[in-house]
Design a protein around this motif. Structure first.
Motif, PDB file in Angstrom:
ATOM      1  N   CYS A   4      38.095  70.435 113.963  1.00  0.00           N
ATOM      2  CA  CYS A   4      37.074  70.224 114.994  1.00  0.00           C
ATOM      3  C   CYS A   4      37.713  69.851 116.328  1.00  0.00           C
ATOM      4  O   CYS A   4      37.219  70.236 117.397  1.00  0.00           O
ATOM      5  N   TYR A   5      38.803  69.116 116.260  1.00  0.00           N
ATOM      6  CA  TYR A   5      39.499  68.692 117.476  1.00  0.00           C
ATOM      7  C   TYR A   5      40.150  69.883 118.195  1.00  0.00           C
ATOM      8  O   TYR A   5      40.069  69.997 119.418  1.00  0.00           O
ATOM      9  N   HIS A   6      40.758  70.771 117.441  1.00  0.00           N
ATOM     10  CA  HIS A   6      41.526  71.868 118.040  1.00  0.00           C
ATOM     11  C   HIS A   6      40.681  73.099 118.360  1.00  0.00           C
ATOM     12  O   HIS A   6      41.173  74.028 119.003  1.00  0.00           O
ATOM     13  N   HIS A   7      39.421  73.141 117.920  1.00  0.00           N
ATOM     14  CA  HIS A   7      38.598  74.331 118.133  1.00  0.00           C
ATOM     15  C   HIS A   7      37.208  73.959 118.667  1.00  0.00           C
ATOM     16  O   HIS A   7      36.198  74.182 117.995  1.00  0.00           O
ATOM     17  N   PRO A   8      37.124  73.403 119.862  1.00  0.00           N
ATOM     18  CA  PRO A   8      35.819  72.950 120.388  1.00  0.00           C
ATOM     19  C   PRO A   8      34.796  74.069 120.561  1.00  0.00           C
ATOM     20  O   PRO A   8      33.615  73.879 120.265  1.00  0.00           O
ATOM     21  N   LEU A   9      35.229  75.246 121.011  1.00  0.00           N
ATOM     22  CA  LEU A   9      34.287  76.342 121.229  1.00  0.00           C
ATOM     23  C   LEU A   9      33.802  76.916 119.896  1.00  0.00           C
ATOM     24  O   LEU A   9      32.610  77.222 119.737  1.00  0.00           O
ATOM     25  N   LEU A  10      34.716  77.046 118.928  1.00  0.00           N
ATOM     26  CA  LEU A  10      34.310  77.535 117.610  1.00  0.00           C
ATOM     27  C   LEU A  10      33.386  76.536 116.919  1.00  0.00           C
ATOM     28  O   LEU A  10      32.427  76.928 116.254  1.00  0.00           O
ATOM     29  N   LEU A  11      33.658  75.252 117.108  1.00  0.00           N
ATOM     30  CA  LEU A  11      32.799  74.222 116.512  1.00  0.00           C
ATOM     31  C   LEU A  11      31.392  74.314 117.097  1.00  0.00           C
ATOM     32  O   LEU A  11      30.404  74.207 116.363  1.00  0.00           O
ATOM     33  N   ALA A  12      31.291  74.526 118.406  1.00  0.00           N
ATOM     34  CA  ALA A  12      29.977  74.666 119.043  1.00  0.00           C
ATOM     35  C   ALA A  12      29.208  75.828 118.419  1.00  0.00           C
ATOM     36  O   ALA A  12      28.001  75.729 118.159  1.00  0.00           O
ATOM     37  N   ASN A  13      29.902  76.932 118.161  1.00  0.00           N
ATOM     38  CA  ASN A  13      29.258  78.099 117.562  1.00  0.00           C
ATOM     39  C   ASN A  13      28.831  77.833 116.119  1.00  0.00           C
ATOM     40  O   ASN A  13      27.752  78.271 115.701  1.00  0.00           O
ATOM     41  N   LEU A  14      29.661  77.140 115.370  1.00  0.00           N
ATOM     42  CA  LEU A  14      29.315  76.848 113.974  1.00  0.00           C
ATOM     43  C   LEU A  14      28.123  75.893 113.886  1.00  0.00           C
ATOM     44  O   LEU A  14      27.237  76.073 113.047  1.00  0.00           O
ATOM     45  N   LEU A  15      28.096  74.880 114.750  1.00  0.00           N
ATOM     46  CA  LEU A  15      26.964  73.960 114.763  1.00  0.00           C
ATOM     47  C   LEU A  15      25.692  74.692 115.163  1.00  0.00           C
ATOM     48  O   LEU A  15      24.622  74.451 114.603  1.00  0.00           O
ATOM     49  N   PHE A  16      25.797  75.592 116.116  1.00  0.00           N
ATOM     50  CA  PHE A  16      24.635  76.380 116.546  1.00  0.00           C
ATOM     51  C   PHE A  16      24.155  77.245 115.394  1.00  0.00           C
ATOM     52  O   PHE A  16      22.942  77.312 115.117  1.00  0.00           O
ATOM     53  N   PHE A  17      25.092  77.894 114.702  1.00  0.00           N
ATOM     54  CA  PHE A  17      24.708  78.771 113.601  1.00  0.00           C
ATOM     55  C   PHE A  17      23.992  78.000 112.495  1.00  0.00           C
ATOM     56  O   PHE A  17      22.934  78.417 112.015  1.00  0.00           O
ATOM     57  N   ALA A  18      24.568  76.857 112.096  1.00  0.00           N
ATOM     58  CA  ALA A  18      23.995  76.097 110.983  1.00  0.00           C
ATOM     59  C   ALA A  18      22.700  75.397 111.374  1.00  0.00           C
ATOM     60  O   ALA A  18      21.714  75.409 110.626  1.00  0.00           O
ATOM     61  N   ASN A  19      22.700  74.777 112.557  1.00  0.00           N
ATOM     62  CA  ASN A  19      21.570  73.929 112.926  1.00  0.00           C
ATOM     63  C   ASN A  19      20.433  74.689 113.598  1.00  0.00           C
ATOM     64  O   ASN A  19      19.270  74.323 113.449  1.00  0.00           O
ATOM     65  N   VAL A  20      20.754  75.758 114.330  1.00  0.00           N
ATOM     66  CA  VAL A  20      19.709  76.524 115.021  1.00  0.00           C
ATOM     67  C   VAL A  20      19.377  77.806 114.263  1.00  0.00           C
ATOM     68  O   VAL A  20      18.234  78.017 113.843  1.00  0.00           O
ATOM     69  N   TRP A  68      15.506  76.135 124.020  1.00  0.00           N
ATOM     70  CA  TRP A  68      16.219  76.889 125.058  1.00  0.00           C
ATOM     71  C   TRP A  68      16.443  75.992 126.276  1.00  0.00           C
ATOM     72  O   TRP A  68      17.436  76.118 126.985  1.00  0.00           O
ATOM     73  N   THR A  69      15.542  75.069 126.524  1.00  0.00           N
ATOM     74  CA  THR A  69      15.659  74.167 127.663  1.00  0.00           C
ATOM     75  C   THR A  69      16.512  72.946 127.348  1.00  0.00           C
ATOM     76  O   THR A  69      16.918  72.224 128.262  1.00  0.00           O
ATOM     77  N   VAL A  70      16.772  72.697 126.061  1.00  0.00           N
ATOM     78  CA  VAL A  70      17.473  71.481 125.640  1.00  0.00           C
ATOM     79  C   VAL A  70      18.926  71.751 125.273  1.00  0.00           C
ATOM     80  O   VAL A  70      19.818  70.945 125.579  1.00  0.00           O
ATOM     81  N   ILE A  71      19.194  72.866 124.622  1.00  0.00           N
ATOM     82  CA  ILE A  71      20.548  73.162 124.128  1.00  0.00           C
ATOM     83  C   ILE A  71      21.604  73.144 125.233  1.00  0.00           C
ATOM     84  O   ILE A  71      22.698  72.609 125.014  1.00  0.00           O
ATOM     85  N   PRO A  72      21.347  73.718 126.430  1.00  0.00           N
ATOM     86  CA  PRO A  72      22.374  73.624 127.479  1.00  0.00           C
ATOM     87  C   PRO A  72      22.753  72.184 127.825  1.00  0.00           C
ATOM     88  O   PRO A  72      23.931  71.900 128.111  1.00  0.00           O
ATOM     89  N   VAL A  73      21.791  71.262 127.805  1.00  0.00           N
ATOM     90  CA  VAL A  73      22.100  69.850 128.062  1.00  0.00           C
ATOM     91  C   VAL A  73      22.998  69.312 126.948  1.00  0.00           C
ATOM     92  O   VAL A  73      23.975  68.593 127.208  1.00  0.00           O
ATOM     93  N   MET A  74      22.680  69.655 125.707  1.00  0.00           N
ATOM     94  CA  MET A  74      23.494  69.205 124.581  1.00  0.00           C
ATOM     95  C   MET A  74      24.903  69.787 124.676  1.00  0.00           C
ATOM     96  O   MET A  74      25.889  69.100 124.401  1.00  0.00           O
ATOM     97  N   LEU A  75      25.001  71.050 125.076  1.00  0.00           N
ATOM     98  CA  LEU A  75      26.309  71.698 125.175  1.00  0.00           C
ATOM     99  C   LEU A  75      27.170  71.096 126.283  1.00  0.00           C
ATOM    100  O   LEU A  75      28.373  70.878 126.093  1.00  0.00           O
ATOM    101  N   VAL A  76      26.572  70.831 127.454  1.00  0.00           N
ATOM    102  CA  VAL A  76      27.385  70.305 128.557  1.00  0.00           C
ATOM    103  C   VAL A  76      27.926  68.922 128.215  1.00  0.00           C
ATOM    104  O   VAL A  76      29.068  68.573 128.560  1.00  0.00           O
ATOM    105  N   TYR A 105      28.448  67.898 125.089  1.00  0.00           N
ATOM    106  CA  TYR A 105      29.421  68.142 124.016  1.00  0.00           C
ATOM    107  C   TYR A 105      30.780  68.502 124.616  1.00  0.00           C
ATOM    108  O   TYR A 105      31.807  67.917 124.242  1.00  0.00           O
ATOM    109  N   TYR A 106      30.786  69.462 125.545  1.00  0.00           N
ATOM    110  CA  TYR A 106      32.054  69.868 126.159  1.00  0.00           C
ATOM    111  C   TYR A 106      32.679  68.731 126.965  1.00  0.00           C
ATOM    112  O   TYR A 106      33.908  68.586 127.000  1.00  0.00           O
TER     113      TYR A 106
END
Length: 323
Positions: free
Chosen positions: A45-61, A82-90, A92-93
């Motif tokens: 999870c530490y070394h793959h932040p973008l892949l982790l974001a995609n996996l969390l999106f896939f499983a949770n959304v 759609w209005t909330v996920i960008p806030v969560m992503l910014v 997260y990053y």
């Protein structure tokens, strides 16, 4: 009772991702211990932040929201998130242990994302008369009718997996912003101006549309003729000023990525713009199918720019019925 149930669903569905990420941050703050299966997971999870974001999106959304949609026979959740996920992503990053960023650019991006989200969320609930999950997007409803008994599995791809491509793609600049400490520059100023302009324009366009729809609803209740077309304010210069403003926001966000050397991230807003172009075609076809507005809208198409606000074209011998 249904409204309260949907409020509870809306707040609970994002908790798996939030708890997982907080667990990861908590573990990362602790001294490294012997390698276990769990610690190896945190290391990944530490070394793959973008892949982790995609996996969390896939499983949770993709998966969880899809299952909720099947149970409720309504795919309303994705519109709200759609209005909330960008806030969560910014966030997260920005909070990921590998993040590095110019402090000013990061702060501006986070604040603007919140302002964008609050405006769009307000417009969503205003349009839905402050009800949670009362209906789903009309496009999903039409696809439900078209695909019939197969919709339950097609919806996974058409509604959810496709949203992952769009949302992760257009939010890529948030990852770029928190992957580079390049100093704040001229392109950042231009990006911020574009984003702010898009947010303001979208607010006025959506408010004008909301007032128009409400006025027609009142006329319908009174048994009076409906006004066929909105042709005032920003809608005088563009048939879809709300769509243009939304694109201005996302392309403005991309300019932040451009300034830190990630020009390839234009693929996100580009795909989104192409999708919205297709949606524009669907919306206009729908408008023309409505008898009371077909003629007026045809004339509106001839005189008014599609997206980019511009002066009207004069067509001799034609008059538009407007409000």
């Amino acid at each position: 009772m249904g409204n309260l149930k949907n409020i509870a669903v809306a707040f609970l569905v994002s908790l798996p991702s939030i708890f997982f990420y907080l667990s990861f941050l908590h573990h990362h703050e602790k001294p490294q211990q012997q390698q276990t299966a769990t610690s190896q997971l945190w290391s990944w999870c530490y070394h793959h932040p973008l892949l982790l974001a995609n996996l969390l999106f896939f499983a949770n959304v993709d998966v969880l929201f899809w299952l909720v949609g099947i149970l409720q026979s309504n795919n309303w959740l994705i519109d709200l998130y759609w209005t909330v996920i960008p806030v969560m992503l910014v966030h997260y990053y920005a909070t990921h242990p590998m993040a590095k960023a110019d402090a000013v650019r990061s702060m501006v991006a986070i604040v603007l994302t919140w302002v964008w989200s609050i405006r769009l969320t307000h417009n969503y609930f205003r349009r839905e008369k402050w009800e949670w999950g009362a209906r789903e997007d009309w496009r999903f409803n039409e696809m439900r009718k078209e695909y019939g008994k197969h919709w339950w599995w097609i919806s996974f791809f058409a509604v959810y997996l496709s949203q992952q491509v769009f949302l992760i793609g257009i939010c890529l600049p948030m990852y770029a912003i928190h992957s580079s400490d390049t100093p704040w520059g001229t392109w950042d100023i231009i990006a911020a101006i574009a984003c702010i302009t898009g947010i303001i324009m979208a607010y006025f366009a959506d408010t004008q549309l909301h007032d128009f729809v409400n006025r027609n609803a009142t006329l319908k209740e009174l048994g009076a003729p409906l006004v066929p077309n909105l042709d005032k304010g920003l809608w005088r210069y563009s048939r879809h000023p709300n769509y243009f403003a939304e694109q201005l926001w996302w392309w403005g966000l991309f300019l932040f990525a451009w300034n830190v050397g990630q020009g390839w991230m234009c693929i996100g807003p580009l795909v989104n713009s192409l999708c919205l172009a297709y949606v524009t075609v669907l919306v206009e076809r729908r408008m023309l199918k409505q008898e009371y507005r077909s003629e007026a809208y045809t004339q509106y198409q001839k005189t008014t720019s599609v997206w980019i606000p511009w002066f009207k074209r004069d067509i001799p011998g034609t008059k538009q019925k407007s409000i």
